[in-house]
Design an enzyme around this catalytic site. Sequence first.
Site, PDB file in Angstrom:
ATOM      1  N   LEU A  35       0.818  -1.212   0.000  1.00  0.00           N
ATOM      2  CA  LEU A  35       0.000   0.000   0.000  1.00  0.00           C
ATOM      3  C   LEU A  35       0.853   1.264   0.000  1.00  0.00           C
ATOM      4  CD1 LEU A  35      -2.647  -1.048   2.682  1.00  0.00           C
ATOM      5  CD2 LEU A  35      -2.998  -0.954   0.204  1.00  0.00           C
ATOM      6  N   SER A  36       0.258   2.371  -0.411  1.00  0.00           N
ATOM      7  CA  SER A  36       0.923   3.664  -0.317  1.00  0.00           C
ATOM      8  C   SER A  36       1.257   3.946   1.144  1.00  0.00           C
ATOM      9  CB  SER A  36      -0.006   4.764  -0.852  1.00  0.00           C
ATOM     10  OG  SER A  36       0.579   6.037  -0.711  1.00  0.00           O
ATOM     11  N   SER A  38       3.472   2.233   2.875  1.00  0.00           N
ATOM     12  CA  SER A  38       3.909   1.010   3.561  1.00  0.00           C
ATOM     13  C   SER A  38       5.418   0.980   3.812  1.00  0.00           C
ATOM     14  CB  SER A  38       3.497  -0.228   2.753  1.00  0.00           C
ATOM     15  OG  SER A  38       4.103  -0.208   1.465  1.00  0.00           O
ATOM     16  N   GLY A  39       6.175   1.732   3.003  1.00  0.00           N
ATOM     17  CA  GLY A  39       7.630   1.756   3.180  1.00  0.00           C
ATOM     18  C   GLY A  39       8.402   1.256   1.980  1.00  0.00           C
ATOM     19  N   LYS A  40       7.731   1.032   0.861  1.00  0.00           N
ATOM     20  CA  LYS A  40       8.374   0.481  -0.339  1.00  0.00           C
ATOM     21  C   LYS A  40       9.551   1.339  -0.810  1.00  0.00           C
ATOM     22  CE  LYS A  40       4.707   0.682  -2.872  1.00  0.00           C
ATOM     23  NZ  LYS A  40       3.897   1.363  -1.832  1.00  0.00           N
ATOM     24  N   SER A  41       9.293   2.607  -1.048  1.00  0.00           N
ATOM     25  CA  SER A  41      10.329   3.489  -1.600  1.00  0.00           C
ATOM     26  C   SER A  41      11.467   3.694  -0.614  1.00  0.00           C
ATOM     27  CB  SER A  41       9.725   4.843  -1.998  1.00  0.00           C
ATOM     28  OG  SER A  41       8.828   4.691  -3.075  1.00  0.00           O
ATOM     29  N   SER A 108       1.352  -1.788  -7.339  1.00  0.00           N
ATOM     30  CA  SER A 108       0.991  -2.962  -8.157  1.00  0.00           C
ATOM     31  C   SER A 108      -0.040  -3.837  -7.446  1.00  0.00           C
ATOM     32  CB  SER A 108       2.233  -3.776  -8.528  1.00  0.00           C
ATOM     33  OG  SER A 108       3.126  -3.965  -7.454  1.00  0.00           O
TER      34      SER A 108
END
Length: 204
Positions: A35-36, A38-41, A108
């Site tokens: 999710l936006s 969440s810590g991906k970037s 995604s």
Amino acid sequence: MKKENNLVWQKSLVIPEQRARILRQKPITLWLTGLSGSGKSTIAFELEKELLSQNKLAFVLDGDNLRHGLCKDLGFTGTDRSENIRRVAEVSRLMNDSGLIVISAFISPLQKDRDLAREIIKPSRFREVYISTSLEVCEKRDVKGLYKKAREGVLDNFTGISSPYEKPVSPDFIFDTSAISISECTKKLLEHINMHSKDFWPIN
């Protein structure tokens, strides 16, 4: 005459393994989904930094960044989001072919799009990393103010609020950044990348 009848694949005289050996690394794509907020970037850019400190050539493909260029013509409908992921997967494959380690950070949300990305990139190079931080935590963070806009009805097709997120069926890694630190997530992914490359180099 159909377009595809005029197209012929031009084969290079160099195979991907030759480029990888020059860089002394084994190409892989780490596909970070979640999710936006969440810590991906955050994980992606920290991992990129750590890889370069180990003299490994890596590059982050970030969702927001690519929508400023390659994917700026796309919106957020289901069709556009699927095309966004397809383009990213094709770029990831080309970057892997050039010898690079790729870290793709994209919401995604649909399993079918992630499955297509795996197919395009090649399963042997693809690692699905599910950043499983809950909607409640992501919404509390609301680092971009997007959840607030979505709740107010200002933002349509927002994942987790007005658009679904399908959790990965069998991800290679699962990290909840409300329970595990960014540095620990990065460490585990670094260990995997190093293990992935351990048998790649011939004994001279």
